[in-house]
Design a protein around this motif. Structure first.
Motif, PDB file in Angstrom:
ATOM      1  N   SER A 213       0.834  -1.209   0.000  1.00  0.00           N
ATOM      2  CA  SER A 213       0.000   0.000   0.000  1.00  0.00           C
ATOM      3  C   SER A 213       0.866   1.255   0.000  1.00  0.00           C
ATOM      4  O   SER A 213       0.360   2.353  -0.190  1.00  0.00           O
TER       5      SER A 213
ATOM      6  N   THR B 168      -5.744   1.216   4.492  1.00  0.00           N
ATOM      7  CA  THR B 168      -7.094   1.790   4.557  1.00  0.00           C
ATOM      8  C   THR B 168      -7.234   2.760   5.730  1.00  0.00           C
ATOM      9  O   THR B 168      -7.818   3.836   5.589  1.00  0.00           O
TER      10      THR B 168
ATOM     11  N   ASP C  75      -3.892  -2.628   8.783  1.00  0.00           N
ATOM     12  CA  ASP C  75      -5.336  -2.647   9.044  1.00  0.00           C
ATOM     13  C   ASP C  75      -5.734  -3.865   9.866  1.00  0.00           C
ATOM     14  O   ASP C  75      -6.565  -3.768  10.768  1.00  0.00           O
TER      15      ASP C  75
ATOM     16  N   THR D   6     -11.628   0.728   8.233  1.00  0.00           N
ATOM     17  CA  THR D   6     -10.965  -0.578   8.287  1.00  0.00           C
ATOM     18  C   THR D   6     -11.981  -1.677   8.554  1.00  0.00           C
ATOM     19  O   THR D   6     -11.985  -2.713   7.886  1.00  0.00           O
TER      20      THR D   6
ATOM     21  N   ALA E 117     -14.047  -2.266   5.431  1.00  0.00           N
ATOM     22  CA  ALA E 117     -13.286  -2.962   4.391  1.00  0.00           C
ATOM     23  C   ALA E 117     -13.162  -4.451   4.703  1.00  0.00           C
ATOM     24  O   ALA E 117     -13.280  -5.289   3.809  1.00  0.00           O
TER      25      ALA E 117
END
Length: 138
Positions: free
Chosen positions: A65, A72, A84, A114, A117
């Protein structure tokens, strides 16, 4: 003493038992290096390693990421990452982090994004597996 260094895409560990432990030969990416060095081992993915469920398999990395957008929870639209997972499982204490996230870099880690997701990922996993009963924590 155990040394633990989680970086963006790897986690390194070492041990100190009264003296530094050395090795004199290592092989990295197929290349052998013969030189005295501290014995540090890479054992896992890092905090930025992306979490995915592809073709019925869980996968961590090798995609990252990165620092931007980041995981996230950084509030910049990044993918689910090891960071996360650690936040969602309570291994990261958001109250101990400065409010440096989001567009204006003045917000805390985003626990709600988070959680959402992971719920989305879980729904995807459950719809594609016969068992279909996993929770986000699993």
């Amino acid at each position: 003493v155990i040394g633990f260094d989680m970086g963006g895409t790897s986690t390194d560990v070492s041990r100190y038992a009264g003296t530094y432990e050395h090795v004199f030969e290592t092989t990295t990416a197929g290349v052998t290096i013969q030189a005295p060095q501290l014995d540090i081992n890479t054992v896992a993915a890092g905090g930025g390693s992306c979490l995915q469920f592809l073709s019925g398999l869980f996968r961590v990395g090798p995609e990252s990421s990165s620092a931007f957008p980041g995981p996230t929870c950084y509030r910049r639209g990044g993918p689910l990452s090891v960071t996360d997972a650690n936040l969602h499982l309570g291994r990261i204490l958001p109250g101990r982090f400065p409010h440096i996230f989001g567009e204006n870099e003045d917000q805390p880690l985003d626990e709600d994004a988070t959680k959402a997701a992971f719920e989305t990922l879980t729904a995807s996993i459950n719809s594609s597996t016969p068992e279909g009963k996993m929770t986000p924590e699993e």
